[in-house]
Write an enzyme that holds these catalytic residues in place. Structure first.
Site, PDB file in Angstrom:
ATOM      1  CG  HIS A 165      -7.415 -19.147  -0.441  1.00  0.00           C
ATOM      2  ND1 HIS A 165      -8.504 -18.973   0.387  1.00  0.00           N
ATOM      3  CD2 HIS A 165      -7.792 -20.081  -1.360  1.00  0.00           C
ATOM      4  CE1 HIS A 165      -9.490 -19.777   0.003  1.00  0.00           C
ATOM      5  NE2 HIS A 165      -9.092 -20.456  -1.054  1.00  0.00           N
ATOM      6  CB  SER A 286      11.273   7.784  -0.403  1.00  0.00           C
ATOM      7  OG  SER A 286      11.621   8.267   0.877  1.00  0.00           O
ATOM      8  CE  LYS A 292      10.008   2.475  -0.454  1.00  0.00           C
ATOM      9  NZ  LYS A 292       9.249   3.115   0.637  1.00  0.00           N
ATOM     10  CD  GLU A 299       1.627   3.003  -3.168  1.00  0.00           C
ATOM     11  OE1 GLU A 299       1.738   2.714  -1.985  1.00  0.00           O
ATOM     12  OE2 GLU A 299       2.405   3.778  -3.757  1.00  0.00           O
TER      13      GLU A 299
END
Ligand code: ARG
Length: 478
Positions: A165, A286, A292, A299
């Protein structure tokens, strides 16, 4: 594109009964060359085998056969060199190759389609292509498995919190987590090898739908093309795209596995977890925020699983109500298969490289381990003292609740603190609160105990080269 005229010599394969040429809009919709030109070399191979079969059947003379084979070899060379010139009248790759063959060889080329239909021709080329694609993907998938196994070996025996969970549950070895993503890929390779046998079936000789009228030896033809078996029904042979759907299911499920792995890695690279850092080579920055470093590869693995699922549902939907042996709807079979292949071919090496080059932070994983993940071991401790498990579960629940209320983790409790909750706790209670010991107690086949994980790594090594064998077979004599 100039408007093709079907009745012109050398234009479409089906112009005889037409008095006007196709409307350009219809032609653009109907033509599939932009998609199926990827089948070029496989179509040449299928056609060469058909030429040899026609010669064996006495339809072509040895001279005609040799001229056609030389022409086909030249066409293959042109494709390999990127020098094959398409024309406006090439409706699909099969038309283009036959047109070029006629240019190169002359009259014998007019005989090459004897007893054959594009219906059995196209599915033969498609199966030949997919067989090669499967072998290429298997190699890439094996390498990703190897990368996971190398991680498991290199990161042994770091501890980490295990989750259910997405809440901390019990301590495990990081190697165990890596291997939890190895075995789904093992099943994927098994599935791929199994579905390959269903791809490896010769449809050629089925003609349009009812079987060829030429006395073709289909067994010799299959042997020529390296197929393992013959399609048993000519109608089914030209309408069957189960092999493509099965491949897409395989790709979709692999996509799901990659997406789950990716999600785990993405989470563990966040500042909040900080378990992993990705290498510069496999992350991006970024345009605005200088600090970043983003896990784009993972992804994209997560994102592309959507396209893989769409490819499967798209093809199944196309197939579901086809009434004939061949319907033009079937021309829609190739784009989703090519898409799935391309996505996976791009993705798998990036994932393997990303895994091989990421840095693990064992200190962060250790620090993140909540002492409450030892609650099950504390309950087991009480069971060893004779407390029934359900009761022990309740008692430890009270311990955990009290620890939260006091703001003092159970690892900092004195024996008396435990005894205040229940007298079964003894002076040895702290033994139960050692995460190393907790991991070592999971000493079962498939458990996270270090020696079991070592055995798992050995089994994984073997599975890499033998994906079809059972991992822990049960001997009937035992
Ligand atoms: N381009 C077609 C396809 O991919 C070839 C088969 C055409 N057959 C036909 N009967 N029109 O499906």
């Amino acid at each position: 594109m100039s408007k093709p005229k079907p009745n012109d010599e050398g234009h479409t394969l089906w112009g005889g009964r037409f008095s006007s040429g196709p409307d350009p809009a219809f032609w653009a919709l109907n033509a599939s060359l932009h998609i199926d030109q990827r089948l070029a070399l496989h179509d040449v191979r299928g056609t060469a085998a058909w030429v040899r079969a026609l010669a064996r059947a006495g339809v072509l003379t040895p001279q005609e056969r040799d001229a056609l084979l030389a022409g086909l070899e030249r066409i293959a060379d042109e494709f390999r060199a990127g020098a094959f010139a398409f024309t406006a009248s090439d409706e699909d790759i099969h038309t283009a190759i036959e047109r070029r063959l006629k240019e190169l060889v002359g009259p014998p080329a007019l005989k090459v389609h004897t007893g054959r239909s594009r219906n059995d021709q196209v599915v033969t080329a498609f199966r030949l292509w997919l067989r090669d694609a499967i072998d290429a993907l298997d190699r890439l998938l094996r390498d990703l498995q190897a990368a996971l196994l190398e991680r498991a070996e290199a990161d042994f025996p770091h501890l980490m919190p295990g989750y259910t969970h997405l809440q901390q549950a019990q301590p495990i070895l990081l190697s165990h987590w890596w291997l939890a993503h190895f075995w789904p890929l093992h099943r994927d390779r098994q599935r791929l090898a199994q579905l390959r046998t269903r791809v490896d079936v010769l449809p050629l000789g089925s003609a349009a739908l009812a079987g060829t009228t030429v006395p073709i030896d289909r067994t010799a033809l299959a042997a020529d093309l390296g197929f393992r078996s013959l399609s048993p029904n000519s109608w089914d042979a030209v309408s069957n795209r189960d092999f493509a759907a099965e491949f897409l299911f395989w790709a979709a499920l692999l996509g799901v596995h990659l997406s789950r792995l990716a999600e785990g890695v993405i989470l563990f690279t966040t500042r909040e977890f900080g378990f992993f850092t990705l290498s510069d080579a496999f992350s991006s920055g970024s345009s605005l925020m200088p600090q970043k470093k983003n896990p784009d590869g993972f992804e994209l693995a997560r994102g592309k699983s959507g396209a893989l699922l769409a490819a499967l549902t798209g093809l199944l939907t196309t197939l579901k109500a086809l009434p004939s042996a061949y319907d033009k709807d079937l021309q829609e079979d190739k784009a989703p298969v090519f898409r799935a292949f391309d996505e996976l071919r791009a993705l798998l090496p990036v994932l393997a490289g990303s895994l091989r080059t990421l840095t693990v932070h064992p200190d962060r994983m250790q620090a993140a381990l909540d002492p409450d993940t030892l609650a099950t071991d504390l309950a087991d401790y009480l069971v060893e003292k004779g407390v029934p498990f359900r009761e022990a579960h309740h008692i430890v629940g009270q311990v955990v609740q009290r620890a939260a209320r006091l703001g003092r983790p159970i690892t900092q409790w004195a024996v008396e603190d435990f005894r205040a909750v229940h007298p079964a706790f003894g002076p040895d209670v702290h033994q139960a609160l050692d995460p190393q010991r907790a991991v070592a107690r999971r000493d079962v086949v498939g458990g996270t105990a270090p020696q079991r994980v070592q055995a798992q790594m050995a089994a994984a090594r073997q599975a890499l080269d033998d994906p079809l064998s059972l991992v822990h077979p049960i001997s009937q004599e035992d």
